[in-house]
Design a protein around this motif. Structure first.
Motif, PDB file in Angstrom:
ATOM      1  N   PHE A   1      47.827  35.948  47.695  1.00 20.52           N
ATOM      2  CA  PHE A   1      47.265  37.293  47.772  1.00 20.52           C
ATOM      3  C   PHE A   1      45.985  37.380  46.946  1.00 20.52           C
ATOM      4  O   PHE A   1      45.879  36.781  45.878  1.00 20.52           O
ATOM      5  CB  PHE A   1      48.269  38.331  47.245  1.00 20.52           C
ATOM      6  CG  PHE A   1      49.482  38.500  48.108  1.00 20.52           C
ATOM      7  CD1 PHE A   1      49.488  39.413  49.157  1.00 20.52           C
ATOM      8  CD2 PHE A   1      50.621  37.741  47.882  1.00 20.52           C
ATOM      9  CE1 PHE A   1      50.602  39.577  49.958  1.00 20.52           C
ATOM     10  CE2 PHE A   1      51.746  37.903  48.672  1.00 20.52           C
ATOM     11  CZ  PHE A   1      51.744  38.817  49.716  1.00 20.52           C
ATOM     12  N   ASP A   2      45.025  38.143  47.446  1.00 22.85           N
ATOM     13  CA  ASP A   2      43.812  38.458  46.692  1.00 22.85           C
ATOM     14  C   ASP A   2      43.680  39.983  46.679  1.00 22.85           C
ATOM     15  O   ASP A   2      43.449  40.604  47.725  1.00 22.85           O
ATOM     16  CB  ASP A   2      42.583  37.825  47.332  1.00 22.85           C
ATOM     17  CG  ASP A   2      41.398  37.771  46.385  1.00 22.85           C
ATOM     18  OD1 ASP A   2      41.563  38.124  45.200  1.00 22.85           O
ATOM     19  OD2 ASP A   2      40.293  37.393  46.821  1.00 22.85           O
ATOM     20  N   ILE A   3      43.853  40.578  45.506  1.00 19.36           N
ATOM     21  CA  ILE A   3      43.949  42.031  45.366  1.00 19.36           C
ATOM     22  C   ILE A   3      42.634  42.582  44.826  1.00 19.36           C
ATOM     23  O   ILE A   3      42.074  42.041  43.864  1.00 19.36           O
ATOM     24  CB  ILE A   3      45.113  42.409  44.437  1.00 19.36           C
ATOM     25  CG1 ILE A   3      46.428  41.848  44.998  1.00 19.36           C
ATOM     26  CG2 ILE A   3      45.211  43.924  44.263  1.00 19.36           C
ATOM     27  CD1 ILE A   3      47.585  41.910  44.020  1.00 19.36           C
ATOM     28  N   THR A   4      42.140  43.654  45.448  1.00 18.78           N
ATOM     29  CA  THR A   4      40.852  44.255  45.070  1.00 18.78           C
ATOM     30  C   THR A   4      41.025  45.734  44.752  1.00 18.78           C
ATOM     31  O   THR A   4      41.744  46.447  45.450  1.00 18.78           O
ATOM     32  CB  THR A   4      39.827  44.097  46.212  1.00 18.78           C
ATOM     33  OG1 THR A   4      39.428  42.729  46.295  1.00 18.78           O
ATOM     34  CG2 THR A   4      38.592  44.958  45.979  1.00 18.78           C
ATOM     35  N   LEU A   5      40.360  46.178  43.673  1.00 20.51           N
ATOM     36  CA  LEU A   5      40.343  47.588  43.290  1.00 20.51           C
ATOM     37  C   LEU A   5      38.937  47.931  42.835  1.00 20.51           C
ATOM     38  O   LEU A   5      38.342  47.195  42.041  1.00 20.51           O
ATOM     39  CB  LEU A   5      41.339  47.857  42.171  1.00 20.51           C
ATOM     40  CG  LEU A   5      41.432  49.304  41.658  1.00 20.51           C
ATOM     41  CD1 LEU A   5      41.945  50.243  42.746  1.00 20.51           C
ATOM     42  CD2 LEU A   5      42.323  49.375  40.426  1.00 20.51           C
ATOM     43  N   GLY A   6      38.388  49.043  43.344  1.00 16.10           N
ATOM     44  CA  GLY A   6      37.029  49.402  42.991  1.00 16.10           C
ATOM     45  C   GLY A   6      36.830  50.888  42.800  1.00 16.10           C
ATOM     46  O   GLY A   6      37.656  51.711  43.225  1.00 16.10           O
ATOM     47  N   MET A   7      35.720  51.232  42.151  1.00 12.41           N
ATOM     48  CA  MET A   7      35.298  52.624  41.966  1.00 12.41           C
ATOM     49  C   MET A   7      33.933  52.772  42.621  1.00 12.41           C
ATOM     50  O   MET A   7      33.040  51.952  42.403  1.00 12.41           O
ATOM     51  CB  MET A   7      35.216  52.964  40.474  1.00 12.41           C
ATOM     52  CG  MET A   7      34.765  54.396  40.191  1.00 12.41           C
ATOM     53  SD  MET A   7      34.851  54.799  38.417  1.00 12.41           S
ATOM     54  CE  MET A   7      33.524  53.755  37.766  1.00 12.41           C
TER      55      MET A   7
ATOM     56  N   GLY B   1      42.099  47.137  48.344  1.00 14.44           N
ATOM     57  CA  GLY B   1      42.517  46.335  49.481  1.00 14.44           C
ATOM     58  C   GLY B   1      43.200  45.059  49.033  1.00 14.44           C
ATOM     59  O   GLY B   1      43.245  44.732  47.843  1.00 14.44           O
ATOM     60  N   VAL B   2      43.729  44.345  50.014  1.00 14.20           N
ATOM     61  CA  VAL B   2      44.419  43.088  49.731  1.00 14.20           C
ATOM     62  C   VAL B   2      44.246  42.163  50.931  1.00 14.20           C
ATOM     63  O   VAL B   2      44.175  42.612  52.081  1.00 14.20           O
ATOM     64  CB  VAL B   2      45.915  43.331  49.439  1.00 14.20           C
ATOM     65  CG1 VAL B   2      46.615  43.960  50.642  1.00 14.20           C
ATOM     66  CG2 VAL B   2      46.604  42.046  49.009  1.00 14.20           C
ATOM     67  N   SER B   3      44.128  40.875  50.654  1.00 14.05           N
ATOM     68  CA  SER B   3      44.124  39.862  51.711  1.00 14.05           C
ATOM     69  C   SER B   3      45.248  38.868  51.429  1.00 14.05           C
ATOM     70  O   SER B   3      45.632  38.654  50.271  1.00 14.05           O
ATOM     71  CB  SER B   3      42.779  39.140  51.786  1.00 14.05           C
ATOM     72  OG  SER B   3      42.557  38.374  50.613  1.00 14.05           O
ATOM     73  N   TYR B   4      45.776  38.283  52.505  1.00 13.32           N
ATOM     74  CA  TYR B   4      46.874  37.313  52.386  1.00 13.32           C
ATOM     75  C   TYR B   4      46.571  36.124  53.281  1.00 13.32           C
ATOM     76  O   TYR B   4      46.423  36.280  54.496  1.00 13.32           O
ATOM     77  CB  TYR B   4      48.199  37.953  52.785  1.00 13.32           C
ATOM     78  CG  TYR B   4      49.361  36.978  52.807  1.00 13.32           C
ATOM     79  CD1 TYR B   4      49.920  36.508  51.622  1.00 13.32           C
ATOM     80  CD2 TYR B   4      49.880  36.505  54.022  1.00 13.32           C
ATOM     81  CE1 TYR B   4      50.965  35.606  51.636  1.00 13.32           C
ATOM     82  CE2 TYR B   4      50.932  35.604  54.042  1.00 13.32           C
ATOM     83  CZ  TYR B   4      51.473  35.157  52.850  1.00 13.32           C
ATOM     84  OH  TYR B   4      52.505  34.250  52.867  1.00 13.32           O
TER      85      TYR B   4
END
Length: 226
Positions: free
Chosen positions: A105-111, A162-165
């Motif tokens: 998993f590659d987890i992303t969080l942004g403002m 978002g997230v990618s798998y």
């Protein structure tokens, strides 16, 4: 948008140094073509040419994304970006984004500011420094000017994520994102208002240097990216 990211939102990831990428993205609202160059390991630049369907309007805009630091065992990779640095401001947004890889998993969080603020989730922290950041310039015209009056401005900011798998053993990646963009410019000119901020996609790495992504966006339309 041609940048390293998920479907429409950016991530903190970068391409390999020196990579040149071309993108064609066909949607009901727009046909968008982009060239992205990884100029250094920490700087990604994108030029986009977007045609807005149904009203024969074309827009050029530029984006820059800078990596602040790389990921380690405990900290995520973090980047900042400005979308539409010199242009009309139709896709204008600024963002700070973090990405962390956990197994497949590659987890992303942004403002985000501007379009990436959406309807707003909380007060713009830049207004704590100066009241001048409360009002975001409605940049208009033919572009070609540095739109500094919009940078990091607006009463509120928004959250995107978002997230990618990566599917083990297969050249497939599943993507899902939360994108607060309201697409106000497109909707005001006859485009469809997003039914949901959630989009999902499957990316197929068909060959070295070539990928195809099929997406279901905002629970209302399909998209394809090459």
């Amino acid at each position: 948008f041609g940048t390293t990211g998920l479907i429409d939102i950016p991530t903190a990831r970068m391409s390999s140094d020196g990579t040149l990428t071309t993108t064609a993205a066909i949607q009901s609202r727009t046909n968008s073509y982009a060239i992205t160059y990884q100029a250094t390991p920490w700087l990604e630049g994108t030029f986009r040419y977007t045609g807005y369907n149904d009203w024969f309007f074309y827009d050029r805009n530029y984006e820059a994304k800078l990596k602040l630091w790389s990921e380690d065992d405990y900290l995520p990779q973090v980047a900042v970006g400005i979308r539409d640095i010199v242009g009309t401001g139709f896709v204008g947004a600024e963002y700070v984004v973090a990405s962390k890889k956990i197994d497949n998993f590659d987890i992303t969080l942004g403002m985000g500011w501007g379009r990436l603020a959406g309807k707003g989730d909380f007060e713009n922290p830049m207004t704590w420094l100066s009241d001048s950041f409360e009002e975001r310039d409605g940049f208009e015209g033919f572009g070609g000017e540095l739109s500094t009056g919009a940078f990091l401005s607006g009463e509120e900011v928004g959250i995107f994520a978002g997230v990618s798998y990566e599917v083990p053993g297969l050249p497939l990646t599943a993507l899902m994102e939360y994108n607060p963009d309201q697409y106000d410019f497109e909707v005001a000119r006859g485009g469809r208002e997003p039914e949901s901020p959630i989009s999902a996609a499957v990316k197929w790495d068909a060959a070295p240097g070539l990928s195809v992504t099929l997406s279901r966006q905002h629970n209302q339309e399909w998209g394809i990216e090459l």
